[in-house]
Design an enzyme around this catalytic site. Sequence first.
Site, PDB file in Angstrom:
ATOM      1  N   LEU A   1       0.726  -1.040   0.128  1.00  0.00           N
ATOM      2  CA  LEU A   1      -0.060  -0.005  -0.325  1.00  0.00           C
ATOM      3  C   LEU A   1       0.810   1.050  -0.122  1.00  0.00           C
ATOM      4  O   LEU A   1       1.792   1.262   0.698  1.00  0.00           O
ATOM      5  CB  LEU A   1      -0.896   0.064   1.441  1.00  0.00           C
ATOM      6  N   HIS A   2       0.515   2.207  -0.728  1.00  0.00           N
ATOM      7  CA  HIS A   2       1.456   3.545  -0.805  1.00  0.00           C
ATOM      8  C   HIS A   2       0.564   4.826  -1.422  1.00  0.00           C
ATOM      9  O   HIS A   2       1.211   5.755  -1.216  1.00  0.00           O
ATOM     10  CB  HIS A   2       2.638   3.259  -1.472  1.00  0.00           C
TER      11      HIS A   2
END
Length: 393
Positions: free
Chosen positions: A235-236
Amino acid sequence: MKILSVVGARPNFMKIAPLVHAINRYNEGRERGPGLIDHMLVHTGQHYDERMSAAFFDGLDIPRPDVDLGVGSGTHAQQVGQTMMALEPVFREARPDWVVVVGDVNATCAAAITAKKEHLKLAHIEAGLRSFDLEMPEEINRMVTDRLADLLLTPDALAGANLLREGAREETVRFVGNIMIDTLEMHRARAGQLKVGAILARNARMDGTTASRVATAGQLKRDPTLDDGFAVVTLHRPSNVDEPPVLRALTRFLVDEVASELPVIWPIHPRTLKKLDEMDLLGEVLGAPDVYLLDPVGYLEMLRLTLDARIMLTDSGGLQEECCVLGTPCLTLRFNTERPITLEENGGTCVLVGNDVGRIRAAFKRKLRDPRRPFRPLLWDGRTAERVVECLR
Ligand code: UD1
């Protein structure tokens, strides 16, 4: 012929590596002289941590950049502006026949604008991808870069159609395939030999609990995670990690629900780590049994994890494509994608689930039962870089 390529951030490195190797192969055995391709590599420094940058140069056998601008982090305007200012004198001095940019990061867009203002010819690898979502900084980068490029090198037929619809001249668009799959094919055998347990041991973010868990679970000696499979999470995107209610809900889902089904391996982006910490969620993740929080892992290690993950939950663009080719069921934690060719309805393994936990849960249950179903779009054959070199020549 002189080619100057610009890279800046992690996803650029796996796209430039095959081009560097293809140029070397082209030059091999040729006489020195005008027939050779003189290649210069410029790193803007958008990503600078050892694990986000240098590790990829080493792992992918990319020579050290000829120029490293060291631009670093900042707001979008700062990154793009400073990159343009730093690139201008480099372009002026080098005067290459082609500037090559890849992907859709801030470095890509900054280099594209600077190249054209210097009247240099611009080629874009991975042209034509569109999410049609202007809230994504990458969409702006893609649109600006493609509007300026003299040579639009597309990964799939949908991308070509987007460009023609926007008014690109047909003779500037060349369908070359997906260059990242060149990198995947070059490394998959070697990646397959890595032990998942060793990847955990090497990269686990060690607070006391994690360290003892990794050690006592015997992760180092055998690969228990492989017995019943594991999930991989990345996730980013700001839309997933910047808002506390969103990141909290996603994190709790991963820790409470996904990890109760199968071990969760989560190589974490520096931005996400910072946000988890700020939102007081880091302790929960580190303390959760069966969640393995890792520092950012190298290319080979990530490929190893993707090869055998029973399911991937990600907001990364590149991982969607890798899952598609490897057949890994993939929940794309986004509401849209610039890579529709990876979606189930087009033959791929990915399903768009956004960041709504109800929707993610339903898809998770369904996809967990999915068999691996590899799908290889046309020209994702490992030979894209050769076609790029031909187009540039
Ligand atoms: C960038 C790209 C994104 C890509 C992602 C892959 C843009 C607009 N976004 O997003 O498309 O999917 O890279 O990683 O170009 N940081 C570090 N060390 C680093 C780099 C970043 O700690 O080496 C931290 C900094 O706090 C920084 C933050 O991560 O502010 C965000 O970095 P940035 O380069 O702005 O964007 P990414 O989220 O990495």
